[in-house]
Design a protein around this motif. Structure first.
Motif, PDB file in Angstrom:
ATOM      1  N   VAL A  77       0.826  -1.215   0.000  1.00 19.47           N
ATOM      2  CA  VAL A  77       0.000   0.000   0.000  1.00 19.47           C
ATOM      3  C   VAL A  77       0.859   1.265   0.000  1.00 19.47           C
ATOM      4  CG1 VAL A  77      -1.922  -1.170   1.149  1.00 19.47           C
ATOM      5  CG2 VAL A  77      -0.249   0.079   2.526  1.00 19.47           C
ATOM      6  N   ASP A  78       2.115   1.135   0.438  1.00 20.02           N
ATOM      7  CA  ASP A  78       3.014   2.290   0.453  1.00 20.02           C
ATOM      8  C   ASP A  78       3.667   2.550  -0.908  1.00 20.02           C
ATOM      9  OD1 ASP A  78       2.545   3.071   3.019  1.00 20.02           O
ATOM     10  OD2 ASP A  78       4.245   1.982   3.889  1.00 20.02           O
ATOM     11  N   CYS A  79       3.562   1.579  -1.842  1.00 18.34           N
ATOM     12  CA  CYS A  79       4.163   1.770  -3.170  1.00 18.34           C
ATOM     13  C   CYS A  79       3.447   2.903  -3.907  1.00 18.34           C
ATOM     14  CB  CYS A  79       4.055   0.487  -3.995  1.00 18.34           C
ATOM     15  SG  CYS A  79       5.170  -0.818  -3.455  1.00 18.34           S
ATOM     16  N   LEU A  80       4.201   3.913  -4.300  1.00 17.70           N
ATOM     17  CA  LEU A  80       3.611   5.045  -5.011  1.00 17.70           C
ATOM     18  C   LEU A  80       3.220   4.651  -6.424  1.00 17.70           C
ATOM     19  CD1 LEU A  80       6.107   7.805  -3.855  1.00 17.70           C
ATOM     20  CD2 LEU A  80       3.718   7.587  -3.159  1.00 17.70           C
ATOM     21  N   PRO A  81       2.153   5.235  -6.960  1.00 21.03           N
ATOM     22  CA  PRO A  81       1.748   4.929  -8.339  1.00 21.03           C
ATOM     23  C   PRO A  81       2.757   5.457  -9.348  1.00 21.03           C
ATOM     24  CG  PRO A  81       0.394   6.691  -7.419  1.00 21.03           C
ATOM     25  CD  PRO A  81       1.236   6.177  -6.302  1.00 21.03           C
ATOM     26  N   MET A  82       2.883   4.730 -10.457  1.00 22.23           N
ATOM     27  CA  MET A  82       3.779   5.135 -11.542  1.00 22.23           C
ATOM     28  C   MET A  82       2.952   5.537 -12.764  1.00 22.23           C
ATOM     29  SD  MET A  82       6.829   2.290 -11.331  1.00 22.23           S
ATOM     30  CE  MET A  82       7.659   3.051 -12.734  1.00 22.23           C
ATOM     31  N   MET A  83       3.101   6.783 -13.205  1.00 19.60           N
ATOM     32  CA  MET A  83       2.397   7.297 -14.379  1.00 19.60           C
ATOM     33  C   MET A  83       0.890   7.112 -14.250  1.00 19.60           C
ATOM     34  SD  MET A  83       4.987   6.054 -17.405  1.00 19.60           S
ATOM     35  CE  MET A  83       5.106   4.371 -16.776  1.00 19.60           C
ATOM     36  N   SER A  84       0.403   7.175 -13.051  1.00 21.52           N
ATOM     37  CA  SER A  84      -1.015   6.960 -12.754  1.00 21.52           C
ATOM     38  C   SER A  84      -1.339   7.641 -11.435  1.00 21.52           C
ATOM     39  CB  SER A  84      -1.320   5.466 -12.671  1.00 21.52           C
ATOM     40  OG  SER A  84      -2.617   5.238 -12.178  1.00 21.52           O
ATOM     41  N   GLY A  85      -2.632   7.850 -11.202  1.00 20.02           N
ATOM     42  CA  GLY A  85      -3.030   8.482  -9.949  1.00 20.02           C
ATOM     43  C   GLY A  85      -3.289   7.513  -8.826  1.00 20.02           C
ATOM     44  N   ARG A  86      -3.377   6.179  -9.146  1.00 19.41           N
ATOM     45  CA  ARG A  86      -3.798   5.232  -8.124  1.00 19.41           C
ATOM     46  C   ARG A  86      -3.069   3.901  -8.266  1.00 19.41           C
ATOM     47  NH1 ARG A  86      -8.167   6.823  -5.339  1.00 19.41           N
ATOM     48  NH2 ARG A  86      -8.475   4.714  -4.574  1.00 19.41           N
ATOM     49  N   THR A  87      -3.124   3.118  -7.198  1.00 14.44           N
ATOM     50  CA  THR A  87      -2.645   1.733  -7.224  1.00 14.44           C
ATOM     51  C   THR A  87      -3.760   0.831  -6.707  1.00 14.44           C
ATOM     52  OG1 THR A  87      -1.756   1.789  -4.957  1.00 14.44           O
ATOM     53  CG2 THR A  87      -0.259   2.454  -6.761  1.00 14.44           C
ATOM     54  N   LEU A  88      -3.667  -0.442  -7.051  1.00 16.76           N
ATOM     55  CA  LEU A  88      -4.633  -1.435  -6.570  1.00 16.76           C
ATOM     56  C   LEU A  88      -3.860  -2.576  -5.927  1.00 16.76           C
ATOM     57  CD1 LEU A  88      -7.623  -2.411  -6.455  1.00 16.76           C
ATOM     58  CD2 LEU A  88      -7.180  -3.634  -8.578  1.00 16.76           C
ATOM     59  N   GLU A 105      -3.376  -6.090  15.491  1.00 11.89           N
ATOM     60  CA  GLU A 105      -3.097  -4.700  15.842  1.00 11.89           C
ATOM     61  C   GLU A 105      -2.328  -3.998  14.725  1.00 11.89           C
ATOM     62  OE1 GLU A 105      -4.100  -2.832  18.357  1.00 11.89           O
ATOM     63  OE2 GLU A 105      -5.303  -4.497  19.120  1.00 11.89           O
ATOM     64  N   ARG A 106      -1.397  -4.726  14.123  1.00 10.79           N
ATOM     65  CA  ARG A 106      -0.631  -4.157  13.004  1.00 10.79           C
ATOM     66  C   ARG A 106      -1.543  -3.904  11.807  1.00 10.79           C
ATOM     67  NH1 ARG A 106       2.361  -0.868  10.562  1.00 10.79           N
ATOM     68  NH2 ARG A 106       3.957  -1.631   9.115  1.00 10.79           N
ATOM     69  N   LEU A 107      -2.471  -4.826  11.554  1.00 12.83           N
ATOM     70  CA  LEU A 107      -3.419  -4.646  10.450  1.00 12.83           C
ATOM     71  C   LEU A 107      -4.309  -3.427  10.698  1.00 12.83           C
ATOM     72  CD1 LEU A 107      -4.447  -8.372   9.808  1.00 12.83           C
ATOM     73  CD2 LEU A 107      -3.273  -6.877   8.184  1.00 12.83           C
ATOM     74  N   LEU A 108      -4.744  -3.260  11.928  1.00 15.52           N
ATOM     75  CA  LEU A 108      -5.547  -2.080  12.278  1.00 15.52           C
ATOM     76  C   LEU A 108      -4.783  -0.795  11.976  1.00 15.52           C
ATOM     77  CD1 LEU A 108      -7.279  -2.966  15.676  1.00 15.52           C
ATOM     78  CD2 LEU A 108      -8.425  -2.180  13.605  1.00 15.52           C
ATOM     79  N   GLU A 109      -3.523  -0.816  12.308  1.00 12.28           N
ATOM     80  CA  GLU A 109      -2.667   0.350  12.068  1.00 12.28           C
ATOM     81  C   GLU A 109      -2.555   0.642  10.568  1.00 12.28           C
ATOM     82  OE1 GLU A 109       2.101   1.148  12.428  1.00 12.28           O
ATOM     83  OE2 GLU A 109       1.131   0.051  14.062  1.00 12.28           O
ATOM     84  N   ILE A 110      -2.375  -0.431   9.767  1.00 15.29           N
ATOM     85  CA  ILE A 110      -2.223  -0.276   8.308  1.00 15.29           C
ATOM     86  C   ILE A 110      -3.517   0.209   7.676  1.00 15.29           C
ATOM     87  CG2 ILE A 110      -1.775  -1.493   6.131  1.00 15.29           C
ATOM     88  CD1 ILE A 110      -0.058  -3.482   7.860  1.00 15.29           C
ATOM     89  N   LEU A 111      -4.613  -0.449   8.026  1.00 13.67           N
ATOM     90  CA  LEU A 111      -5.904  -0.145   7.373  1.00 13.67           C
ATOM     91  C   LEU A 111      -6.457   1.210   7.814  1.00 13.67           C
ATOM     92  CD1 LEU A 111      -7.703  -3.629   7.461  1.00 13.67           C
ATOM     93  CD2 LEU A 111      -6.121  -2.704   5.773  1.00 13.67           C
ATOM     94  N   SER A 112      -6.050   1.663   8.968  1.00 15.82           N
ATOM     95  CA  SER A 112      -6.526   2.962   9.449  1.00 15.82           C
ATOM     96  C   SER A 112      -5.838   4.125   8.740  1.00 15.82           C
ATOM     97  CB  SER A 112      -6.290   3.087  10.962  1.00 15.82           C
ATOM     98  OG  SER A 112      -6.995   2.098  11.662  1.00 15.82           O
TER      99      SER A 112
END
Length: 353
Positions: A77-88, A105-112
């Motif tokens: 999820v931290d990977c920035l998009p390349m030549m695009s506005g979004r990532t999936l 707890e780690r998942l909560l942190e990521i998804l939040s």
């Protein structure tokens, strides 16, 4: 009698459709449910909405099951998009609620803290979805994302879809024959799509007929046993016995055959009760959670030819035969044939005593 099924809340599905319509997908989705064909369809639509054509490999990140971990999700999820506005980011069969406390707890942190440029989708395919509704993780999914249950479709919607699929293949089909196809092959769209393609390719005329369907479709065992029992109800013993012989020859489980027979006669008994009470087809289908109007019509038609005591008798004999079948190894075919003969020849007035 089976309990009435509760109506499922389709808010999340409507939300997903609206997101796709406006081109503004959420950052978090969870897909699960029996209807994999529909789930995959909307997953592709989501990909089209998020990822520009030709740049998918740069902005699409996927992992399955044990390949995945909380840290993999964090990095993806931290990977920035390349030549695009979004990532999936697509995570398949990762048990969100089965992790240890530290991982949750780690998942909560990521998804939040999902970045605005990322859409994260959890898909439950082979792994059953079992949410802990009391957990913080479940509350976050409901609050920040959309948990979409891809359910089996209602018969009306499914019938319309079948007609559209035949039209795409350059053919037409009657509504009643579309309903028959659902009865014969089940109501999962993936299975139906294959049968539609076969029937459309086989049919020589512009309109696909029931004969075309019967010629190429692979019916579900439940449909075959239903046809056998329905033939018995129509006093066509030769047809019923022929179908039973084919089922036994194909080494279909005798327990399975009797189970479907028993269900048929329980439904027949219910149908007779409903007819006596002046209730209609819709009430009957709702009680049994029945999708197939074709099947409901056949049962109600058969129930009109039998008395309530005879239907009760048939249900009882199926239950008694089940006990006998499970204690008589090697005589399964003989026992089932004897049951057919008994039900066919039973005097209804004597059975009512």
């Amino acid at each position: 009698m089976p309990p009435k099924k509760k109506k499922t809340d389709n808010t999340a599905m409507r939300m997903l459709k609206q997101d796709l319509k406006t081109g503004m997908p959420k950052r978090l989705y969870l897909f699960y449910g029996e209807e994999a064909f529909l789930r995959d369809y909307y997953l592709e639509k989501l990909k089209e909405a998020v990822l520009p054509a030709g740049l998918e490999e740069f902005n699409f990140h996927a992992a399955k099951g044990k390949e995945c971990s909380a840290e993999w999700i964090a990095q993806a999820v931290d990977c920035l998009p390349m030549m695009s506005g979004r990532t999936l980011v697509l995570v398949t069969d990762f048990d969100l609620f089965g992790q240890g406390e530290r991982v949750r707890e780690r998942l909560l942190e990521i998804l939040s803290a999902l970045p605005d440029y990322c859409t994260l989708v959890f898909v439950y395919d082979l792994l059953p979805y079992k949410a802990d509704g009391r957990s913080k993780l479940a509350a976050l999914l409901s609050r920040e994302g959309a948990v979409v249950d891809f359910q089996r479709q209602e018969q009306g919607d499914l019938t319309d879809w079948i007609c559209r699929q035949f039209k795409k293949a350059g053919k037409t089909v009657d509504t009643e024959d579309a309903r028959y196809l659902i009865f014969l092959c089940g109501d999962l769209m993936h299975d139906l799509a294959a049968e539609i393609n076969k029937a459309a390719a086989f049919a020589s005329a512009p309109r696909v007929t029931r004969g075309d369907i019967d010629a190429v479709a692979v019916p579900k065992t439940e449909a075959v046993v239903f046809q056998m029992t329905d033939a018995l109800a129509r006093k066509d013993f030769d047809k019923s016995a022929s179908v039973l012989a084919d089922l036994l020859h194909s080494q279909e489980s005798s327990i399975m055959i009797l189970s479907v027979m028993g269900k048929y006669f329980r439904q027949l008994y219910t149908a007779r009760l409903y007819l006596n009470a002046g209730k209609g087809r819709g009430d009957f289908m709702e009680l049994w959670g029945m999708k197939s109007g074709y099947q409901a019509d056949k049962l109600l038609d058969a129930a009109r030819r039998f008395s309530l005591p005879w239907c009760r008798y048939a249900v009882g004999r199926c239950a008694q035969t089940d006990i006998l079948l499970k204690s008589s190894y090697g005589r399964e075919g003989e026992i089932l044939t004897a049951l057919l003969m008994e039900l066919f020849s039973a005097d209804r007035r004597r059975a009512a005593v």
